[in-house]
Design a protein around this motif. Structure first.
Motif, PDB file in Angstrom:
ATOM      1  N   UNK A 123     -42.192  41.766  31.405  1.00 22.32           N
ATOM      2  CA  UNK A 123     -42.539  40.408  31.724  1.00 22.32           C
ATOM      3  C   UNK A 123     -41.434  39.490  30.809  1.00 22.32           C
ATOM      4  N   UNK A 124     -41.135  39.791  29.621  1.00 19.18           N
ATOM      5  CA  UNK A 124     -40.221  38.934  28.883  1.00 19.18           C
ATOM      6  C   UNK A 124     -38.888  39.263  29.638  1.00 19.18           C
ATOM      7  N   UNK A 125     -38.382  40.065  29.955  1.00 22.98           N
ATOM      8  CA  UNK A 125     -37.253  40.289  30.662  1.00 22.98           C
ATOM      9  C   UNK A 125     -37.062  39.770  31.903  1.00 22.98           C
ATOM     10  N   UNK A 126     -38.229  39.727  32.590  1.00 26.55           N
ATOM     11  CA  UNK A 126     -38.269  38.823  34.130  1.00 26.55           C
ATOM     12  C   UNK A 126     -38.011  37.505  33.689  1.00 26.55           C
ATOM     13  N   UNK A 127     -38.729  36.810  32.898  1.00 24.17           N
ATOM     14  CA  UNK A 127     -38.362  35.434  32.364  1.00 24.17           C
ATOM     15  C   UNK A 127     -36.957  35.176  32.164  1.00 24.17           C
ATOM     16  N   UNK A 128     -36.670  36.041  31.172  1.00 22.22           N
ATOM     17  CA  UNK A 128     -35.002  35.854  30.725  1.00 22.22           C
ATOM     18  C   UNK A 128     -34.115  35.767  31.797  1.00 22.22           C
ATOM     19  N   UNK A 129     -34.458  36.678  32.759  1.00 21.79           N
ATOM     20  CA  UNK A 129     -33.589  36.930  34.170  1.00 21.79           C
ATOM     21  C   UNK A 129     -33.685  35.410  34.908  1.00 21.79           C
ATOM     22  N   UNK A 130     -35.127  34.987  34.864  1.00 27.49           N
ATOM     23  CA  UNK A 130     -35.375  33.722  35.973  1.00 27.49           C
ATOM     24  C   UNK A 130     -34.647  32.614  35.176  1.00 27.49           C
ATOM     25  N   UNK A 131     -34.306  32.558  33.816  1.00 24.64           N
ATOM     26  CA  UNK A 131     -33.740  31.424  33.069  1.00 24.64           C
ATOM     27  C   UNK A 131     -32.400  31.512  33.167  1.00 24.64           C
ATOM     28  N   UNK A 132     -31.564  32.781  33.609  1.00 24.61           N
ATOM     29  CA  UNK A 132     -30.014  32.989  33.393  1.00 24.61           C
ATOM     30  C   UNK A 132     -29.564  31.798  34.163  1.00 24.61           C
ATOM     31  N   UNK A 133     -29.918  31.527  35.147  1.00 20.85           N
ATOM     32  CA  UNK A 133     -28.947  30.379  35.868  1.00 20.85           C
ATOM     33  C   UNK A 133     -29.249  29.129  35.774  1.00 20.85           C
ATOM     34  N   UNK A 134     -30.280  28.777  34.935  1.00 19.11           N
ATOM     35  CA  UNK A 134     -30.702  27.227  34.589  1.00 19.11           C
ATOM     36  C   UNK A 134     -29.945  26.701  33.678  1.00 19.11           C
TER      37      UNK A 134
END
Length: 288
Positions: free
Chosen positions: A277-288
Motif C-alpha cells: 500500500x505504501x508503494x501504491x501511494x508513493x506511485x500515486x504521488x510521483x506526478x504531483x
C-alpha cells in the motif's frame, strides 16, 4: 508456574504504552482484562513488575527484561507472517489505514483502480482524521499523513516533500488582484476547530488581523471545497490534485515545506500488505 508468550506480550504492552487503556488497545483487549493479566503474572513470579501512579504504570527492571523477550516474540511473528504471505504468492488480507480527508479524496481514491490491479485481494478500511493519530494505540495499521517530526516510536518512510501555496478560484481572482499587496483585506479560508493549531493558521496570523472575513473549517477538504466555490483565499499543500483549476496568488509563503510520511507500528515490520500500500501511494504521488 511458567510464563507464557501471552504473558510476555502483556508485559510488553504495558511497558510500552504506560496505561491500562493503551495497553488494552495494543492487545485488542479491554483495560480490566489487562489489569487482571498483570495481577496474575505478578502472582506467578511472586513480586510486582510495575509501580502504579496516577500517571500510569512505571516498569521495574524485571518488567523491562520480560518486555524485551516479548519484543523478540513480536518480531518473530511478523517475520513468520511475511513468510506465509510470500509462500502464498498472493497479497490478501485487511489493512486499516488512517489519513487526512483531503489526501484520501484527491490522491488515494482516484488511484484505487491501480491498487486493485496490483493487490486484488486486499481489503482496505479507511478512516479520515485531521488530528494526530497515535498508532502506538494500535487502532490502525498504517497512517499516511503530513509530519515535520514523525514520532520516534514509529517506523516508516517519507513519501514526498511539499510546500504550500495561496490559491483562489477564478471567480474570486478579480477581488484578490484588487487587493494586491494587502492580503490582510481578503476573505480568508483557514483551518479551525481540531485544526486550529495547524501551521497554516499560525503562518497567516498577520494577514488575518484585518481580514475582510474569515471562514474556518475543521476539515481541509471542506476548506478546499470553499475555495472552489469562490469564497476566498486559502493556503493549501502544493500538490497538483489539490491546486488543479485554482489560481495561484503571488504572495509570500505562509508556511514552510513539510513531508508526507507513511508510518506504522514496529510490530508491523515486514508486513507485505503495508509495504504494497505504501508503494501504491508513493506511485500515486510521483506526478504531483
Amino acid at each position: 508456574m511458567k510464563l507464557s508468550s501471552d504473558d510476555l506480550m502483556v508485559v510488553l504492552a504495558l511497558c510500552q504504552e504506560g496505561t491500562l487503556e493503551r495497553a488494552g488497545q495494543f492487545l485488542s483487549r479491554d483495560a480490566s482484562s489487562v489489569f487482571r493479566a498483570i495481577k496474575r503474572i505478578e502472582a506467578k513470579i511472586g513480586g510486582p513488575l510495575f509501580e502504579r501512579s496516577k500517571a500510569g504504570f512505571q516498569p521495574f527492571p524485571a518488567a523491562e527484561e520480560l518486555a524485551e523477550k516479548g519484543r523478540d516474540i513480536s518480531a518473530a511473528l511478523s517475520k513468520a507472517n511475511a513468510i506465509c504471505s510470500e509462500i502464498g504468492g498472493i497479497q490478501s488480507g485487511k489493512l486499516r489505514v488512517t489519513t487526512t480527508d483531503v489526501l484520501l479524496e484527491h490522491v488515494i481514491l482516484p488511484n484505487m483502480g491501480a491498487l486493485r490491479q496490483m493487490m486484488p485481494q486486499l481489503s482496505v478500511q479507511f478512516s479520515t482524521s485531521n488530528q494526530v493519530v497515535q498508532l502506538w494505540e494500535r487502532g490502525f495499521d498504517l497512517a499516511i499523513r503530513p509530519s515535520s517530526n514523525p514520532p520516534d516510536q514509529l517506523l516508516g518512510q517519507c513519501l514526498k516533500r511539499f510546500g504550500y501555496v495561496a490559491v483562489c478560484a477564478r471567480d474570486y481572482e478579480q477581488s484578490a488582484q484588487a487587493q494586491r499587496g494587502d492580503f490582510s483585506k481578503l476573505n480568508w479560508l483557514v483551518p479551525g476547530g481540531a485544526l486550529k493549531q495547524h501551521p497554516i493558521r499560525k503562518g497567516l496570523a498577520e494577514q488575518m488581523k484585518s481580514a475582510a472575513s474569515i471562514l474556518s473549517f475543521d476539515s481541509m477538504n471542506q476548506m478546499l471545497h470553499g475555495v472552489h466555490l469562490g469564497l476566498g483565499v486559502a493556503v493549501i499543500p502544493d500538490l497538483a490534485p489539490l491546486t488543479r483549476g485554482l489560481v495561484r496568488l503571488d504572495m509570500p509563503s505562509a508556511q514552510d515545506s513539510t513531508e508526507l510520511w507513511s508510518l506504522y507500528h514496529p510490530s508491523n515490520r515486514g508486513n507485505l500488505l503495508l509495504q504494497g500500500f505504501t508503494k501504491f501511494v508513493k506511485t500515486a504521488l510521483a506526478d504531483t
